[in-house]
Structure formats: C-alpha cells, structure tokens
Design an enzyme around this catalytic site. Structure first.
Site, PDB file in Angstrom:
ATOM      1  N   GLU A  16      38.096  27.369  41.590  1.00 26.37           N
ATOM      2  CA  GLU A  16      38.438  28.407  42.570  1.00 26.37           C
ATOM      3  C   GLU A  16      39.862  28.879  42.311  1.00 26.37           C
ATOM      4  O   GLU A  16      40.755  28.061  42.058  1.00 26.37           O
ATOM      5  CB  GLU A  16      38.309  27.808  43.970  1.00 26.37           C
ATOM      6  CG  GLU A  16      37.634  28.693  44.970  1.00 26.37           C
ATOM      7  CD  GLU A  16      36.206  29.077  44.614  1.00 26.37           C
ATOM      8  OE1 GLU A  16      36.020  30.148  43.990  1.00 26.37           O
ATOM      9  OE2 GLU A  16      35.295  28.320  44.950  1.00 26.37           O
ATOM     10  N   GLY A 102      31.383  38.851  54.078  1.00 25.79           N
ATOM     11  CA  GLY A 102      32.551  38.112  54.560  1.00 25.79           C
ATOM     12  C   GLY A 102      32.355  36.606  54.533  1.00 25.79           C
ATOM     13  O   GLY A 102      33.076  35.858  55.183  1.00 25.79           O
ATOM     14  N   ALA A 103      31.363  36.136  53.778  1.00 27.89           N
ATOM     15  CA  ALA A 103      31.075  34.700  53.766  1.00 27.89           C
ATOM     16  C   ALA A 103      31.568  34.029  52.492  1.00 27.89           C
ATOM     17  O   ALA A 103      31.288  32.857  52.250  1.00 27.89           O
ATOM     18  CB  ALA A 103      29.577  34.469  53.944  1.00 27.89           C
ATOM     19  N   SER A 106      30.494  36.827  47.828  1.00 27.43           N
ATOM     20  CA  SER A 106      30.653  37.981  46.967  1.00 27.43           C
ATOM     21  C   SER A 106      29.778  39.183  47.288  1.00 27.43           C
ATOM     22  O   SER A 106      29.271  39.858  46.395  1.00 27.43           O
ATOM     23  CB  SER A 106      30.403  37.525  45.524  1.00 27.43           C
ATOM     24  OG  SER A 106      31.085  38.370  44.689  1.00 27.43           O
ATOM     25  N   SER A 107      29.644  39.445  48.574  1.00 23.94           N
ATOM     26  CA  SER A 107      28.845  40.626  48.939  1.00 23.94           C
ATOM     27  C   SER A 107      29.524  41.911  48.464  1.00 23.94           C
ATOM     28  O   SER A 107      28.854  42.872  48.096  1.00 23.94           O
ATOM     29  CB  SER A 107      28.626  40.662  50.451  1.00 23.94           C
ATOM     30  OG  SER A 107      29.873  40.671  51.104  1.00 23.94           O
ATOM     31  N   ASP A 152      33.285  37.092  39.980  1.00 23.16           N
ATOM     32  CA  ASP A 152      32.133  37.547  40.762  1.00 23.16           C
ATOM     33  C   ASP A 152      31.321  38.574  39.982  1.00 23.16           C
ATOM     34  O   ASP A 152      30.098  38.481  39.867  1.00 23.16           O
ATOM     35  CB  ASP A 152      32.600  38.150  42.094  1.00 23.16           C
ATOM     36  CG  ASP A 152      33.460  37.182  42.886  1.00 23.16           C
ATOM     37  OD1 ASP A 152      33.459  35.991  42.552  1.00 23.16           O
ATOM     38  OD2 ASP A 152      34.143  37.617  43.833  1.00 23.16           O
ATOM     39  N   TYR A 202      45.528  36.413  49.946  1.00 20.65           N
ATOM     40  CA  TYR A 202      44.961  36.334  48.581  1.00 20.65           C
ATOM     41  C   TYR A 202      45.912  36.954  47.558  1.00 20.65           C
ATOM     42  O   TYR A 202      46.254  36.334  46.549  1.00 20.65           O
ATOM     43  CB  TYR A 202      43.599  37.052  48.558  1.00 20.65           C
ATOM     44  CG  TYR A 202      42.875  36.941  47.233  1.00 20.65           C
ATOM     45  CD1 TYR A 202      41.905  35.973  47.020  1.00 20.65           C
ATOM     46  CD2 TYR A 202      43.160  37.811  46.184  1.00 20.65           C
ATOM     47  CE1 TYR A 202      41.235  35.865  45.807  1.00 20.65           C
ATOM     48  CE2 TYR A 202      42.500  37.708  44.965  1.00 20.65           C
ATOM     49  CZ  TYR A 202      41.547  36.738  44.787  1.00 20.65           C
ATOM     50  OH  TYR A 202      40.893  36.639  43.579  1.00 20.65           O
TER      51      TYR A 202
HETATM   52  C1  GLA Z   1      37.298  35.883  45.382  1.00 23.06           C
HETATM   53  C2  GLA Z   1      37.630  36.774  44.193  1.00 23.06           C
HETATM   54  C3  GLA Z   1      37.363  36.047  42.876  1.00 23.06           C
HETATM   55  C4  GLA Z   1      38.032  34.680  42.855  1.00 23.06           C
HETATM   56  C5  GLA Z   1      37.703  33.898  44.135  1.00 23.06           C
HETATM   57  C6  GLA Z   1      38.463  32.596  44.208  1.00 23.06           C
HETATM   58  O1  GLA Z   1      35.925  35.655  45.437  1.00 23.06           O
HETATM   59  O2  GLA Z   1      36.862  37.957  44.222  1.00 23.06           O
HETATM   60  O3  GLA Z   1      37.784  36.845  41.799  1.00 23.06           O
HETATM   61  O4  GLA Z   1      39.403  34.799  42.673  1.00 23.06           O
HETATM   62  O5  GLA Z   1      38.001  34.655  45.292  1.00 23.06           O
HETATM   63  O6  GLA Z   1      38.048  31.746  43.202  1.00 23.06           O
END
Ligand code: GLA
Length: 368
Positions: A16, A102-103, A106-107, A152, A202
C-alpha cells in the site's frame, strides 16, 4: 452501435502506498464492477447512474470544471480524449454498478477506465492498455486533484481471474501469481467511513515521500529514482537529517516494499499463515508510521487478532476510511460477520458492509 463495458474494482493483497514510490504492489480484480452502456446520441450527451444522478451536456462545449465531484471524471475523460481527436460524438451512457464507492476498492478508476474504453471505441480512437492507464492517471491528477499511482488502473486493465499481479510500478514489469487460498477467503469489511482522497492527506504523503527521496539522495550522494529502492544503510544514515516524520514515511515505504516481495514467496509456497502475519505488519506500518488509518479500520483489524481462523488483516487502499481486507477461514465467515457487525455498530453507530472478495478478470467490452 451499442457498447457494454464491465470495469471491475480492485483488491490489493499487500503493497500500500508503494505504487507512487516506484515499488511493488500485489493487486487483483474484484468480481464487483461498474457496467457502462454506451450509444451514440446525435443531439446531446447524457450520462446517468443507477443511483439517480444524471448529467446532460454537449460534448463540443469547451471544458469547464463542475461543482459536482463525479461529473469531473466524465469531463476530464472527454477533455483528454479531445486532445487525441478534436471532434467527438455526442453519446449516452447509462451506468449500473455493483461496486461501492468511497470504500477503497477503486470505484473511481473503474469509472474512468470504463469511460475511456467505451468512448474511445465509440469515437474510433485506438488505444492500448498502457495508453488507457496513462490517460486515466492524468484524469485523476489533473481534473480530480489526487496524485495517485498506477496500481488501480493497471489492475483494472490487465487482471486475470484468480491471479494476483506482482507489479513493479517503476518499470511497469508484471508477473501473474496464481492465488491458491485453500479453505481461506478474502473478506472486505467496508467501514462506511467515506473517503474522498482529494480531501485527505493522500497528496501530502506523496509530497513527503518526494521530499524524503530528495533529502536521502543529497545526504548520501546517491541517485535513487524512487523511495522504494533506498537501502537500509542509507535510510539509517539519513535518519537525523530527515526528521521524525519523513523518516517514518520512508521506513514504512521501504519495509512495505520488502513485504510485497516476501508475500509472493509465501503465497507461492502455500505459507498462508506467514503471509497473514505480513498483512498485520502492513497495517501496523500504515497506522503508526504512514498514519493513513482511522479508528474504525484499527478496531476492525485488532478485532480479528483474537481468532486463529483469521490469518491476517489490514486496511486496504488509500486509507482515511474505506475497508479492511482479511484472510479468513471460509467456514468461519458467516459467524464472524454476524458478530463483527454488531460490535462495530455498537461502538461506532455505523453500519458495516461485508463483501466476500471473489476475484475476476480485468475490464471487458462487448458490442452489439
Ligand atoms: C489509492 C490510489 C493508488 C494507491 C493506493 C494506496 O487507491 O489510487 O494509486 O496509491 O491508494 O496504495
């Protein structure tokens, strides 16, 4: 011509916040997806979702940022495609989704990749997967303001059923790892703490990592191109000058990158218990060193530690909300969900949304 695009969500087993640090990640595609149905519409463009939102516009109008967050994904995609072909067709698109937003699954990338895939076909623009990944990343960076990595989009475009992708995010080298979880399953617990990465820290983590890299290069007279490559000798000799925060961030990234490599070895040798342990270590790092967790995520992860039928658990995705991922014995899932839902509700007065993560292939398109 009618086009249907099925664009899946992603689960990341481990790795992550390593993607934008040029490190390794280990994601797979979920069997939950956003389905987009496209058609050319000569008069005007219209996008509507099954949640009751809709937007109507003329595709040839100049780009203008919308005050409605999700509309900027659509406008951003159109603007990027217009750079490739100036005259785009008006279209209608109806969106039906089984993927919660929002979960942390990766929506947003599923939506963006799906839009690019469908609209490029509708406008006879030939794009390969790498071009779609790049455009999608540009949309998130320029029109949404999230400086995310490539994980993603890469997963959505390339995943294979029941395989994880070991992806080196600097070189974009990848290798498929067959997932054999035996009597275990992947369980997502969605906290319902909604995050919008554009409004979280982020981007601050992205810039802290850049700063840490520059400092380490300067102090150690090195030319590392990303933070994941830094060796431990250089990290510890930079400790004092980096300061507490940057040292913690860099330590997390370097450790997490190594955990991905170790995880692959464990998974390939059926050492699920050892892999589970790395999931817990990953969470500990995300919570204490990278500081992207929240109390709801921590509670869910800590709760699993009481059970030897759960081998590992951690927060997944960008953090600040979203969901946890746990490796749990299939026969224990039902009982555990019942219990954790109650405990979670009585502690946080929020509904917990459990999702058993079955894995699927990447994006699919069909025409008729
Ligand atoms: C989000 C971002 C990814 C990645 C993750 C954390 O999903 O879109 O690119 O950085 O956070 O691993």
């Amino acid at each position: 011509m009618k086009i249907k695009v099925t664009s899946p969500g992603r689960v990341n087993l481990i790795g992550e916040h390593t993607d934008y640090n040029g490190g390794y990640v280990l994601p797979c595609a979920l069997n939950l997806s956003i389905n987009l149905y496209f058609e050319i519409n000569n008069k005007q463009s219209c996008v509507k979702t099954d949640l009751g939102y809709s937007m109507t516009f003329n595709i040839n109008n100049p780009y203008k940022k919308s005050s409605i967050h999700w509309e900027n994904y659509v406008f951003g995609v159109i603007e990027e495609l217009r750079k490739i072909k100036s005259d785009l067709n008006n279209f209608s698109c109806s969106i039906k989704s089984t993927l919660p937003s929002g979960a942390g699954i990766s929506s947003s990338s599923a939506l963006v990749c799906g839009l690019i895939k469908g609209l490029s076909k509708l406008n006879e623009i030939n794009l390969d997967n790498y071009e779609i990944i790049n455009i999608s990343r540009n949309v998130e960076h320029k029109y949404i303001g999230v400086l995310g990595g490539i994980m993603d989009q890469f997963t959505i475009m390339n995943a294979k059923r029941n395989m994880a992708i070991l992806l080196n995010c600097e070189k974009l080298d990848s290798k498929f790892i067959k997932l054999e979880l035996k009597e275990y399953k992947l369980l997502l617990l969605d906290t319902n703490v909604k995050h919008n990465l554009a409004n979280t820290d982020y981007n601050q983590r992205v810039s802290e990592c850049k700063e840490a890299l520059q400092k380490i290069n300067r102090l150690c007279k090195k030319k590392y191109t990303n933070l994941s490559q830094v060796n431990r000798v250089d990290l510890s000799s930079s400790k004092e000058k980096l300061g507490k925060t940057l040292f913690k961030r860099a330590t997390y990234v370097i450790n997490e990158n190594q955990r991905v490599i170790n995880s692959v070895e464990f998974l390939e040798n059926n050492k699920l218990k050892e892999f589970g342990q790395l999931m817990y270590e990953s969470h500990e790092g995300l919570k204490n060193s990278y500081e992207v967790s929240c109390k709801e995520l921590d509670f869910l992860v800590e709760y699993t530690m009481e059970y030897d039928k759960i081998l590992g658990s951690r927060m997944m995705g960008g953090g600040f909300g979203g969901c946890t991922l746990s490796l749990i014995k299939d026969s224990f899932i039902e009982e555990f969900i019942k219990e954790i839902k109650q405990k979670y509700f009585s502690k946080f007065k929020r509904k917990l949304n459990p999702i058993i993560a079955n894995l699927n292939q990447g994006i699919q398109m069909s025409l008729n």
